[in-house]
Scaffold this motif. Sequence first.
Motif, PDB file in Angstrom:
ATOM      1  N   ALA A   1      65.275  21.185 -10.117  1.00 22.33           N
ATOM      2  CA  ALA A   1      66.544  21.697  -9.596  1.00 22.33           C
ATOM      3  C   ALA A   1      67.720  21.192 -10.423  1.00 22.33           C
ATOM      4  CB  ALA A   1      66.705  21.285  -8.132  1.00 22.33           C
ATOM      5  N   ILE A   2      67.675  19.919 -10.829  1.00 19.07           N
ATOM      6  CA  ILE A   2      68.750  19.367 -11.660  1.00 19.07           C
ATOM      7  C   ILE A   2      68.772  20.061 -13.018  1.00 19.07           C
ATOM      8  CG2 ILE A   2      69.587  17.297 -12.817  1.00 19.07           C
ATOM      9  CD1 ILE A   2      68.431  15.661 -10.493  1.00 19.07           C
TER      10      ILE A   2
ATOM     11  N   GLY B   1      44.715  10.033 -20.206  1.00 13.11           N
ATOM     12  CA  GLY B   1      43.526  10.872 -20.303  1.00 13.11           C
ATOM     13  C   GLY B   1      43.799  12.357 -20.228  1.00 13.11           C
ATOM     14  N   GLY B   2      45.044  12.752 -20.409  1.00 15.75           N
ATOM     15  CA  GLY B   2      45.363  14.177 -20.421  1.00 15.75           C
ATOM     16  C   GLY B   2      45.294  14.861 -19.071  1.00 15.75           C
ATOM     17  N   VAL B   3      45.331  14.079 -17.983  1.00 18.12           N
ATOM     18  CA  VAL B   3      45.264  14.658 -16.635  1.00 18.12           C
ATOM     19  C   VAL B   3      46.518  15.487 -16.376  1.00 18.12           C
ATOM     20  CG1 VAL B   3      45.178  14.159 -14.164  1.00 18.12           C
ATOM     21  CG2 VAL B   3      43.816  12.794 -15.764  1.00 18.12           C
ATOM     22  N   LEU B   4      46.329  16.707 -15.891  1.00 18.06           N
ATOM     23  CA  LEU B   4      47.443  17.593 -15.579  1.00 18.06           C
ATOM     24  C   LEU B   4      47.697  17.623 -14.089  1.00 18.06           C
ATOM     25  CD1 LEU B   4      46.545  20.609 -17.892  1.00 18.06           C
ATOM     26  CD2 LEU B   4      48.114  18.724 -18.377  1.00 18.06           C
ATOM     27  N   LEU B   5      48.949  17.632 -13.718  1.00 19.21           N
ATOM     28  CA  LEU B   5      49.331  17.653 -12.311  1.00 19.21           C
ATOM     29  C   LEU B   5      50.005  18.972 -11.996  1.00 19.21           C
ATOM     30  CD1 LEU B   5      51.011  14.905 -10.224  1.00 19.21           C
ATOM     31  CD2 LEU B   5      52.219  17.064 -10.499  1.00 19.21           C
ATOM     32  N   THR B   6      49.592  19.585 -10.881  1.00 23.14           N
ATOM     33  CA  THR B   6      50.304  20.761 -10.410  1.00 23.14           C
ATOM     34  C   THR B   6      51.094  20.377  -9.153  1.00 23.14           C
ATOM     35  OG1 THR B   6      50.132  23.118  -9.892  1.00 23.14           O
ATOM     36  CG2 THR B   6      48.467  21.669  -8.926  1.00 23.14           C
ATOM     37  N   GLY B   7      51.676  21.366  -8.527  1.00 23.43           N
ATOM     38  CA  GLY B   7      52.531  21.128  -7.366  1.00 23.43           C
ATOM     39  C   GLY B   7      53.748  22.013  -7.476  1.00 23.43           C
ATOM     40  N   THR B   8      54.537  22.048  -6.433  1.00 22.21           N
ATOM     41  CA  THR B   8      55.699  22.925  -6.446  1.00 22.21           C
ATOM     42  C   THR B   8      56.838  22.322  -7.244  1.00 22.21           C
ATOM     43  OG1 THR B   8      57.241  24.213  -5.107  1.00 22.21           O
ATOM     44  CG2 THR B   8      56.661  22.026  -4.277  1.00 22.21           C
ATOM     45  N   ALA B   9      57.554  23.185  -7.947  1.00 18.49           N
ATOM     46  CA  ALA B   9      58.766  22.781  -8.657  1.00 18.49           C
ATOM     47  C   ALA B   9      59.996  23.288  -7.913  1.00 18.49           C
ATOM     48  CB  ALA B   9      58.758  23.341 -10.074  1.00 18.49           C
ATOM     49  N   SER B  10      59.812  23.698  -6.668  1.00 16.25           N
ATOM     50  CA  SER B  10      60.896  24.276  -5.876  1.00 16.25           C
ATOM     51  C   SER B  10      61.226  23.384  -4.681  1.00 16.25           C
ATOM     52  CB  SER B  10      60.487  25.665  -5.371  1.00 16.25           C
ATOM     53  OG  SER B  10      61.413  26.152  -4.430  1.00 16.25           O
TER      54      SER B  10
ATOM     55  N   LYS C   1      60.900  28.611  -2.419  1.00 20.87           N
ATOM     56  CA  LYS C   1      61.164  29.926  -3.011  1.00 20.87           C
ATOM     57  C   LYS C   1      61.041  29.824  -4.525  1.00 20.87           C
ATOM     58  CE  LYS C   1      62.390  31.599   1.042  1.00 20.87           C
ATOM     59  NZ  LYS C   1      61.567  32.613   1.745  1.00 20.87           N
ATOM     60  N   LEU C   2      60.973  30.978  -5.188  1.00 23.17           N
ATOM     61  CA  LEU C   2      60.891  30.982  -6.644  1.00 23.17           C
ATOM     62  C   LEU C   2      62.093  30.284  -7.269  1.00 23.17           C
ATOM     63  CD1 LEU C   2      59.628  34.592  -7.496  1.00 23.17           C
ATOM     64  CD2 LEU C   2      58.299  32.472  -7.472  1.00 23.17           C
ATOM     65  N   ILE C   3      61.848  29.522  -8.328  1.00 19.66           N
ATOM     66  CA  ILE C   3      62.939  28.913  -9.074  1.00 19.66           C
ATOM     67  C   ILE C   3      63.324  29.835 -10.232  1.00 19.66           C
ATOM     68  CG2 ILE C   3      62.267  26.587  -8.393  1.00 19.66           C
ATOM     69  CD1 ILE C   3      61.025  26.209 -11.162  1.00 19.66           C
ATOM     70  N   THR C   4      64.419  29.527 -10.901  1.00 21.60           N
ATOM     71  CA  THR C   4      64.944  30.443 -11.915  1.00 21.60           C
ATOM     72  C   THR C   4      64.425  30.146 -13.311  1.00 21.60           C
ATOM     73  OG1 THR C   4      66.886  29.017 -12.178  1.00 21.60           O
ATOM     74  CG2 THR C   4      67.056  30.851 -10.604  1.00 21.60           C
ATOM     75  N   ILE C   5      63.804  28.986 -13.518  1.00 19.59           N
ATOM     76  CA  ILE C   5      63.343  28.615 -14.854  1.00 19.59           C
ATOM     77  C   ILE C   5      61.847  28.287 -14.827  1.00 19.59           C
ATOM     78  CG2 ILE C   5      65.599  27.739 -15.564  1.00 19.59           C
ATOM     79  CD1 ILE C   5      64.561  24.890 -15.092  1.00 19.59           C
ATOM     80  N   PRO C   6      61.120  28.531 -15.927  1.00 18.07           N
ATOM     81  CA  PRO C   6      59.704  28.171 -15.967  1.00 18.07           C
ATOM     82  C   PRO C   6      59.533  26.650 -16.006  1.00 18.07           C
ATOM     83  CG  PRO C   6      60.424  28.931 -18.123  1.00 18.07           C
ATOM     84  CD  PRO C   6      61.567  29.167 -17.184  1.00 18.07           C
ATOM     85  N   ALA C   7      58.513  26.169 -15.300  1.00 20.72           N
ATOM     86  CA  ALA C   7      58.245  24.732 -15.241  1.00 20.72           C
ATOM     87  C   ALA C   7      56.759  24.491 -15.469  1.00 20.72           C
ATOM     88  CB  ALA C   7      58.677  24.166 -13.894  1.00 20.72           C
ATOM     89  N   VAL C   8      56.435  23.576 -16.376  1.00 19.54           N
ATOM     90  CA  VAL C   8      55.043  23.242 -16.647  1.00 19.54           C
ATOM     91  C   VAL C   8      54.877  21.728 -16.693  1.00 19.54           C
ATOM     92  CG1 VAL C   8      54.665  25.357 -17.980  1.00 19.54           C
ATOM     93  CG2 VAL C   8      55.290  23.231 -19.173  1.00 19.54           C
TER      94      VAL C   8
ATOM     95  N   ILE D   1      70.081  17.398  -3.081  1.00 18.73           N
ATOM     96  CA  ILE D   1      69.512  18.205  -4.161  1.00 18.73           C
ATOM     97  C   ILE D   1      68.700  19.363  -3.584  1.00 18.73           C
ATOM     98  CG2 ILE D   1      67.859  18.198  -6.079  1.00 18.73           C
ATOM     99  CD1 ILE D   1      68.681  15.272  -6.576  1.00 18.73           C
ATOM    100  N   ALA D   2      67.991  19.069  -2.498  1.00 17.45           N
ATOM    101  CA  ALA D   2      67.137  20.076  -1.868  1.00 17.45           C
ATOM    102  C   ALA D   2      67.915  21.044  -0.978  1.00 17.45           C
ATOM    103  CB  ALA D   2      66.054  19.385  -1.041  1.00 17.45           C
ATOM    104  N   GLY D   3      69.215  20.794  -0.804  1.00 22.66           N
ATOM    105  CA  GLY D   3      70.026  21.658   0.068  1.00 22.66           C
ATOM    106  C   GLY D   3      69.761  21.435   1.538  1.00 22.66           C
TER     107      GLY D   3
END
Length: 482
Positions: free
Chosen positions: A172-173, A190-199, A203-210, A475-477
């Motif tokens: 959001a920032i 070890g290259g572990v990837l984390l998922t989860g919400t970036a919102s 709701k959908l955010i305006t920018i891609p997040a990886v 930040i979260a409104g």
Amino acid sequence: MKRALFLFGFLLSMATVKGQDFSTTFSRINTEVLSSSKAYPNLKQATELIGHRLTGSENGAKAEEYAFKLLKSYGYDVKFQPFEVESWNRISNETSVGDSTSALKRITSVTLAHSPVKADVTAELVDLGNGLEADYQQMAEKVKGKIALVYLGVLPGSPEGTPALHRSEKAAIAARYGASGIVLINGVKGGVLLTGTASVTGKLITIPAVCIGLENGMRIKEKLLKQAQFARLNMTNFSGLIRARNVIATLRGSEFPEEKIVIGGHLDSWDLATGAIDNGIGSFAVIDMARTFKTLGLSSKRTIEFILFMGEEQGLLGSKAYVEAARHSNKLDQIRFMLNYDMTNDPKGFSSSRKEMKELFAEWGQQITKLDTGFKNVFFTGAWLHSDHQPFMLQGIPVGGGTGGSLPNNSAPFYHSNGDVFKLVDESELKNTVRYSAMLLYALANVADIPVARQSEDAIRDFLKENGVEVPLKIAGEWRWQ
């Protein structure tokens, strides 16, 4: 003399009423769970039959049905609480990084939830450190139109007391300062990837997040010290409104049926694995607490609702829907306490948002330690965010649960990753969660008086400020005060 004896007896009885001796029932719960708990085999079966439990997916619906039928089989009045949710699924993702836009090389990444349905952004990378407001303020003019590179937790070597914002708050920032995308570096080796919400809103955010792995991320940070680096974030995702369902099993109170103790855990998980730790151990512990109550024929003065929330991972959607329904029907005051079990494992004590509960929880804890010295009767109080207790807490409802335990089998590094699988679960520690927490639940539901009630608006505001969560809520409104 008789008068003195009478007075002594009266005072003794008053002391007993205050804390109440639940040791006989605690002992029954202890024996039942140690000998016959079904939490471990039920969770094993669910991971094998269903797999992941992503809200809005076919697997998510299967998980809702599984929990409903299980609770029904224990003899409960069970209902679904439907709610509408913006479902999100990843389809494709390609992240590339290089010294120039013509020399980009693909690196392993995972899309963070609620990224746009389509995005293809190529831009210069800017290292924003921990991704805090202060990091952006120092280089605000250099961020607009660039892709922010941000550490997911707190960078090693950061000043003591550096806040650890949630990934959604960091996204959001970044968007607010005009970044065209954000790349978060996981802190696990070890290259572990984390998922989860970036919102922060679900709701959908305006920018891609990886998210990218630690080693790749730190290499990029090193290269940025010497020359400019560029990145391309190319992704396709699905988003659309669907219906999900909380699962609610009710044990009606015998003396105070209009007073409720809510105990819940989120049933949903992310889709990279089977969510055995997040939050299989919590939700299936709640289900087994419900089974224990029915098996032992335990009664309750207050009504107990055992709730399996959906949509937690996508923004606390199920718990928000529950609280909003209670608010709409003017029933928030009926909820005397909310116990939340999210990745709770082998607790050594109890927590509460209300420090006034310390004495009572300690008394019950002493009764538990007589059964098992492994329970250390610790107590934690404060305000914490990003799980299903939050919507209740923001309405002034006292919240709590188990505390002081640690995750089993070094499972913490596999949080939200493809490594969150059933082999990480420890059966004996899961039983500890069930038995200690069932004892806490029984005591809360049957104690003569709960010494805390729902807070006023001013008290909620002051409590949240005192506990340092004003900034992330803004930040979260979700900060509704001036």
